[in-house]
Motif scaffolding. Structure first.
Motif, short mmCIF file in Angstrom:
data_model
loop_
_atom_site.label_atom_id
_atom_site.label_comp_id
_atom_site.label_asym_id
_atom_site.label_seq_id
_atom_site.Cartn_x
_atom_site.Cartn_y
_atom_site.Cartn_z
N PRO A 1 1.98 7.32 0.10
CA PRO A 1 1.47 8.57 -0.48
C PRO A 1 1.22 9.67 0.55
N ASP A 2 0.94 9.29 1.81
CA ASP A 2 0.81 10.32 2.84
C ASP A 2 2.12 11.05 3.08
N CYS B 1 3.08 12.58 -2.02
CA CYS B 1 2.05 12.28 -3.03
C CYS B 1 2.54 12.69 -4.41
N LYS C 1 -7.84 4.72 -8.98
CA LYS C 1 -6.95 4.93 -7.83
C LYS C 1 -6.75 6.43 -7.58
N ARG C 2 -6.56 7.16 -8.64
CA ARG C 2 -6.34 8.60 -8.49
C ARG C 2 -7.56 9.26 -7.85
N VAL D 1 -4.38 3.80 1.51
CA VAL D 1 -3.48 4.60 0.69
C VAL D 1 -3.72 6.09 0.88
N GLY D 2 -4.94 6.50 1.03
CA GLY D 2 -5.19 7.92 1.22
C GLY D 2 -6.57 8.30 0.78
N HIS E 1 -6.91 13.92 -0.02
CA HIS E 1 -5.78 14.75 0.38
C HIS E 1 -5.71 16.05 -0.42
N ASN F 1 0.82 -1.21 0.00
CA ASN F 1 0.00 0.00 0.00
C ASN F 1 0.86 1.26 0.00
N TYR G 1 -7.86 8.33 -4.19
CA TYR G 1 -6.84 8.96 -3.35
C TYR G 1 -7.06 10.47 -3.21
N TYR H 1 -8.61 0.28 -0.51
CA TYR H 1 -7.56 1.08 -1.14
C TYR H 1 -7.57 2.49 -0.58
N ARG H 2 -8.76 3.09 -0.52
CA ARG H 2 -8.88 4.45 0.01
C ARG H 2 -8.44 4.52 1.47
#
Length: 293
Positions: free
Chosen positions: A91-92, A95, A242-243, A286-287, A290, A37, A246, A282-283
């Motif tokens: 990603p936190d 990014c 995914k984008r 991963v994030g 943001h 992740n 996130y 996933y959310r």
């Protein structure tokens, strides 16, 4: 063996991995499917083998860098014993979407629908990267003021250096085929997938758009991209999903609808089949939203 070969920074807010640097002496870390992740950069400093990633398989050699996005499935099969260094970052922590203008690695190092995950590191760049890794290692030992900022600065240098190399190493198409019509067809295919992936999900849709038989297009696509046309379409949809998961607070249902899926549950199954996790997981890992903070 290195006296110290693992250096880890933990996110104090949630206890998750923020950044990790480690040296490996064999393939035991990567000899099974990985779905991490966080982003992963694997620099093969010794050894050869194959990497299985997404829907394809590629050969790697000494001084190749392998780049993987969160939840991108991969594993390494070594022919000669492998050694090297790995950079992992969540990603936190950094990014790539928010900092795309600064490092330009999204679509070059990561989330590359049409190319392999491999970057060949030349001797000059290897010296630069060795220096950066050394600085990262030193800073991970030094939890003083602005540690995150310095780590991110060094990570940016690593990403920019390798992104520049990768962009130089990806000719759009093979030079020896430049006099054929295939590159023209494939450029049109790439343009059409980019324009229509939210509404057209089948291989036959794109064969119709290009006025070519599905069988002929399938052969050309497999030859040049080492993937089926269905794989290319699916991968592009997953990257966008995914984008959105996130960077936005849109619901899974809203994202599914924007990507051409009327049935949220069908979309969720499609996402999980390609990433091994649900859109919500996933959310969560991963994030989330943001870009809106």
């Amino acid at each position: 063996m290195f006296k110290e070969n693992v250096f880890t920074l933990i996110n104090q807010q949630n206890g998750n991995l923020a950044f990790k640097l480690f040296y490996f002496q064999d393939n035991s870390h990567f000899d099974h499917i990985q779905r991490l992740n966080y982003f992963s950069l694997i620099w093969i400093q010794k050894g050869t083998g194959k990497v299985k990633v997404d829907f394809s398989e590629y050969d790697f050699v000494e001084n190749d860098l392998l780049a993987f996005a969160p939840y991108q499935p991969f594993m390494l099969i070594h022919a000669e014993e492998v050694k090297g260094v790995v950079l992992n970052f969540h990603p936190d922590f950094f990014c790539i979407h928010k900092h795309h203008k600064e490092v330009s690695c999204n679509g070059v190092l990561f989330n590359t629908v049409y190319s392999s995950p491999i970057v060949a590191i030349d001797s000059v760049s290897a010296t630069t990267l060795e220096m950066v890794v050394s600085q990262l290692k030193t800073e991970l030992h030094n939890p003083d003021l602005a540690q995150y900022e310095l780590l991110i600065s060094y990570l940016k240098i690593f990403l920019i250096t390798t992104s520049r190399l990768k962009s130089q190493q990806i000719p759009e198409f093979k030079e020896e085929q430049s006099d054929s019509q295939n590159p023209f067809i494939l450029q049109n295919l790439k343009d059409n997938i980019e324009a229509h992936f939210k509404s057209k999900h089948s291989a036959s849709d794109y064969a119709d758009l290009l006025n070519i038989s599905p069988k002929s297009l399938a052969k050309i696509t497999k030859k040049y991209f080492n993937k089926t046309l269905t794989d290319l379409i699916s991968e592009r949809i997953i990257i966008e999903a995914k984008r959105e998961l996130y960077l936005t607070s849109k619901t899974v249902k809203e994202i599914a609808y924007e990507l051409g899926y009327q049935d949220e549950h069908y979309f969720s199954r499609f996402f999980k089949n390609n990433t091994d996790v649900s859109p919500q997981l996933y959310r969560d890992t991963v994030g989330f939203a943001h870009a809106e903070e």
